[in-house]
Design a protein around this motif. Structure first.
Motif, PDB file in Angstrom:
ATOM      1  N   ASN A  81      74.185  -4.871  29.414  1.00  0.00           N
ATOM      2  CA  ASN A  81      74.896  -3.844  30.183  1.00  0.00           C
ATOM      3  C   ASN A  81      74.607  -2.467  29.603  1.00  0.00           C
ATOM      4  O   ASN A  81      73.894  -2.343  28.603  1.00  0.00           O
ATOM      5  CB  ASN A  81      76.403  -4.133  30.212  1.00  0.00           C
ATOM      6  N   GLU A  82      75.205  -1.471  30.226  1.00  0.00           N
ATOM      7  CA  GLU A  82      74.889  -0.096  29.822  1.00  0.00           C
ATOM      8  C   GLU A  82      75.547   0.321  28.514  1.00  0.00           C
ATOM      9  O   GLU A  82      75.321   1.424  28.047  1.00  0.00           O
ATOM     10  CB  GLU A  82      75.288   0.875  30.935  1.00  0.00           C
ATOM     11  N   ASN A  83      76.361  -0.556  27.929  1.00  0.00           N
ATOM     12  CA  ASN A  83      76.982  -0.211  26.653  1.00  0.00           C
ATOM     13  C   ASN A  83      76.141  -0.611  25.446  1.00  0.00           C
ATOM     14  O   ASN A  83      76.526  -0.340  24.313  1.00  0.00           O
ATOM     15  CB  ASN A  83      78.364  -0.870  26.530  1.00  0.00           C
ATOM     16  N   SER A  84      75.023  -1.255  25.677  1.00  0.00           N
ATOM     17  CA  SER A  84      74.203  -1.646  24.528  1.00  0.00           C
ATOM     18  C   SER A  84      73.613  -0.387  23.896  1.00  0.00           C
ATOM     19  O   SER A  84      73.464   0.650  24.550  1.00  0.00           O
ATOM     20  CB  SER A  84      73.086  -2.594  24.959  1.00  0.00           C
ATOM     21  N   GLN A  88      72.380   2.981  25.728  1.00  0.00           N
ATOM     22  CA  GLN A  88      73.022   4.268  25.431  1.00  0.00           C
ATOM     23  C   GLN A  88      72.008   5.266  24.866  1.00  0.00           C
ATOM     24  O   GLN A  88      71.983   6.424  25.264  1.00  0.00           O
ATOM     25  CB  GLN A  88      74.178   4.069  24.441  1.00  0.00           C
ATOM     26  N   HIS A 136      77.322   3.133  18.341  1.00  0.00           N
ATOM     27  CA  HIS A 136      77.305   2.829  19.775  1.00  0.00           C
ATOM     28  C   HIS A 136      78.202   1.627  20.016  1.00  0.00           C
ATOM     29  O   HIS A 136      77.708   0.500  20.216  1.00  0.00           O
ATOM     30  CB  HIS A 136      75.879   2.569  20.247  1.00  0.00           C
ATOM     31  N   GLY A 138      80.350  -1.210  21.631  1.00  0.00           N
ATOM     32  CA  GLY A 138      80.058  -1.898  22.888  1.00  0.00           C
ATOM     33  C   GLY A 138      78.753  -2.662  22.809  1.00  0.00           C
ATOM     34  O   GLY A 138      78.494  -3.558  23.606  1.00  0.00           O
ATOM     35  N   ASP A 139      77.931  -2.325  21.819  1.00  0.00           N
ATOM     36  CA  ASP A 139      76.682  -3.058  21.658  1.00  0.00           C
ATOM     37  C   ASP A 139      76.993  -4.479  21.188  1.00  0.00           C
ATOM     38  O   ASP A 139      77.905  -4.697  20.393  1.00  0.00           O
ATOM     39  CB  ASP A 139      75.806  -2.358  20.617  1.00  0.00           C
TER      40      ASP A 139
END
Ligand code: ZN
Length: 705
Positions: A81-84, A88, A136, A138-139
């Motif tokens: 997902n975009e939180n990796s 990011q 970061h 959420g990764d």
């Protein structure tokens, strides 16, 4: 990897659109039976694009620490997902390719079970950790499990793990396209335990590659029966299952630190043998042994089984692929030491899986297109580079997260030398609508060291070469620094030390650090030891700092030396004034011959950049006079400028600093020479303009925002 995503497509776009200590091999310190061992069973579910995996890991704590936990890489989660961190960072840098994932095309890996061999469940302790700065959160690419009690020094843990993974459509380096898969960084993989420091286990970053410990691998890969499989390691057997229409391939390999594989019904598989004594002549062995000061037996090359999996539409390039691989096996082997594995597998990767130009132990990917000019040396350059990583990173296993130059820079330097030796300079690979212009036109040719230099000289101010990969200004600075600037510095070092000493440096570094994890300091120590000199300054100026290196000649002037001087002089107890008129009268009488004239030549040298040559390593300055004579002087290069004077019966024509072009890293060679009455030949002008164009395009790549 070949110049990475940012730099390489750009170069592709540009190029295609458009003391001598004995260097005996030391006995291996880690005999077979690694502290780390994997057995993995993986099944590809083609319909669902899923991998179902089971993994047994045994890890022996070889440190003196009691180890409370274990950190694992779950690289595939970079595409979850975009939180990796990868996503990011890509957004922060606005890199074009990466964050563009279509609906349904994300990939991920879930560890569904993790336990000790005796059944002790570790799953409840599992958590994702993000430790690299900037953070970061959420990764999910690093997972930690905590042991019920710390693992004592010398003790072994045996883990049982199950995982499910959705293959991303096209992640960086791993993915699928139609029926083709390239599977890399796919299994839960422990980081590297460093005594006193804990686990070295970085997140997957946008600008970074990998780091892992040497291990023994046994991997069972189940795929649909019509798929052709290529893999790290040596094939131990294949078991078909007629009912399920699958086949299970088992590959094994000891002393490697990663494991990748590919499967596709579209591949053509070709196998050939590399026979050392057929590829290398007796004279070549003798020359190599002489240059490296080694006994002949230590430079002999073993035979290697070569496998190529190539896309059907590229079948007419099979011989080109094998020739490049043979050249790479030959020269890497002769120069840096025998290739220690029995197999090497070369993949022309599944189209558009984003997996081309990448290295894995005993396996690498290249990549080509249907229309290719032979003179442009592509795919040859990529094949040689990616095979070369088998030596630099594969064997000498530096931490690519923290010091990527150690493999990418050294391997770019090595690639350039192998390509030059095997093929000579390569053609500027321009094309129009995919058709190589080299088929119709005579295009200029360049050596890699020239194009590397063009990319390297204007990026000094962004970052030091030795910088953690994810901390570079951007992907352009990362690529240009760790590949091309490092390579250009190594080419400079070679010119400074001489080719033979440099060859011994590289051989010693490779043989001494095979199956180990050296750092930049280890390389510098080998340079100093083998050369018998202290070159710390060289690395301080060019690797650890952001100093521009630029020496030049600021001016060159020759004026006739007057025989007499103006002013008042004491002559026989009287004062006499010498005037212009008096001098003219005297000279009329004496009529000095033309040959008596003396000229004073002044050469002003400048250090335009901040970087300095080492103390005791002067720069050479050569001045050529119009009577054909030459004068050579040295400048210590420490100050900002220096002025040299010559008195000769001739005027100067040309002054040049560093005339032997030792300092390839000098960012402006145009100011190194100063000519009176400049007449440049047209062809030189065109060539200079062309290099300038490449420089600017590469610079533009560096600043894509
Ligand atoms: Zn590379």
């Amino acid at each position: 990897m070949k110049m990475r995503r940012v730099i390489f497509p750009l170069i592709t776009a540009i190029l295609y659109c458009g003391s001598g200590l004995p260097l005996r091999a030391r006995p291996a310190e880690n005999p077979v039976g690694q502290p780390l061992r994997y057995e993995i069973w993986v099944k590809l579910d083609h319909a669902q694009r899923m991998l179902h995996g089971r993994e047994e890991i045994s890890w022996t704590n070889t440190s003196h620490d009691a180890v409370p936990d274990m950190l694992f890489h779950l690289y595939t989660n970079a595409f979850k997902n975009e939180n990796s961190t990868v996503m990011q960072e890509s957004k922060e840098e606005s890199l074009f390719i990466r964050a563009r994932v279509k609906e349904g095309e994300w990939g991920w890996v879930d560890v569904t079970k993790i336990a000790f061999e005796d059944g002790t469940d570790l799953k409840p302790t599992a958590e994702f950790v993000t430790r690299d700065e900037p953070r970061h959160p959420g990764d999910q690419t690093v997972m930690r499990v905590t042991f019920p009690e710390p693992v004592a020094p010398g003790a072994t843990v045996r883990l049982r793990c199950e995982f499910e993974s959705k293959v991303p459509r096209s992640g960086m380096r791993t993915g699928y396209y139609k029926d083709s898969y390239f599977i890399a960084q796919w299994f839960p993989k422990p980081g590297v335990y460093e005594e006193g420091k804990g686990w070295n286990c970085h997140e997957y970053h946008a600008n970074s590659e990998f780091f892992a410990d040497f291990a023994d691998f046994l991997v069972h890969i189940t795929v649909p029966e019509n798929f052709v499989v290529g893999s790290s390691g040596k094939l131990a057997g294949m078991v078909p299952d007629a009912a399920k229409k699958t086949a299970t391939y088992t590959y094994g390999q000891s002393r490697i630190h990663d494991f990748a594989w590919t499967a596709s019904p579209e591949f053509i598989k070709v196998e050939r043998e590399f026979i050392g004594n057929r590829e290398v002549t007796p004279q070549e062995y003798e020359e190599t042994a002489g240059r490296l000061a080694l006994p002949l037996e230590e430079v002999r090359l073993p035979d290697v089984k070569m496998t190529l999996l190539i896309e059907k539409q590229h079948r007419n390039q099979i011989d080109r692929h094998f020739k490049a691989l043979r050249m790479a096996l030959k020269y890497y082997g002769l120069w840096y030491g025998p290739y220690p594995y029995e197999t090497v597998t070369m993949i022309d990767p599944p189209f558009r899986t984003g997996s081309g130009g990448m290295e894995y132990p005993t396996l690498f990917t290249a990549g080509t297109s249907v229309l290719k000019s032979r003179k442009a040396l592509s795919p040859e350059g990529v094949i040689i580079h990616e095979f070369g990583h088998g030596y630099w990173y594969g064997l000498v296993a530096n931490n690519e997260f923290e010091e990527a130059w150690l493999d990418e820079g050294i391997n770019t330097y090595s690639t350039g030398k192998v390509v030059a030796k095997a093929y000579g300079p390569g053609e500027f690979g321009a094309s129009f609508k995919g058709i190589p212009l080299g088929w119709f036109l005579k295009l200029p040719v360049y050596y890699d060291y020239e194009t590397d230099r063009a990319a390297a000289i204007n990026i000094a101010e962004y970052d030091p070469v030795v910088t953690p990969s994810w901390k570079f200004y951007n992907g352009g600075s990362y690529g240009a620094n760790v590949y091309m600037r490092a390579s250009t510095c190594l080419n400079t070092l070679e010119r400074l030390l001489g080719a033979d000493i440099m060859a011994r440096v590289m051989r010693t570094f490779n043989m001494r650090y095979r199956f180990k994890h050296p750092a930049t300091g280890d390389f510098i120590a080998v340079v100093n030891e083998v050369s018998g000199k202290d070159l710390k300054w060289f690395f301080d100026e060019l690797f650890f700092n952001t100093l521009n290196f630029d020496y030049g000649v600021a001016s060159l002037r020759s004026v006739e030396k007057p025989v007499r001087s103006l002013g008042v002089f004491d002559v026989n107890g009287k004062r006499e004034e010498m005037t212009v008129r008096k001098i003219a009268e005297l000279e009329k009488k004496e009529k000095p011959s033309r040959n008596d004239k003396i000229y004073v030549t002044t050469v002003t040298l400048r250090r335009f950049g901040e970087a300095r040559v080492g103390i005791g390593v002067p720069l050479k300055v050569r001045v050529v006079f119009d009577d054909g004579s030459e004068e050579v002087r040295e400048w210590d290069g420490q100050g900002r400028w220096a002025r040299l004077k010559f008195e000769k019966p001739a005027k100067a024509k040309l002054a040049r600093i560093d005339p032997d072009m030792i300092w390839l890293i000098d960012s402006n060679r145009a100011n190194n020479g100063f000519r009176i009455e400049t007449k440049r030949k047209g062809i030189l002008k065109v060539a200079a303009k062309f290099m300038f164009l490449i420089q600017n395009l590469l610079l533009a790549a560096g600043s894509v925002s």
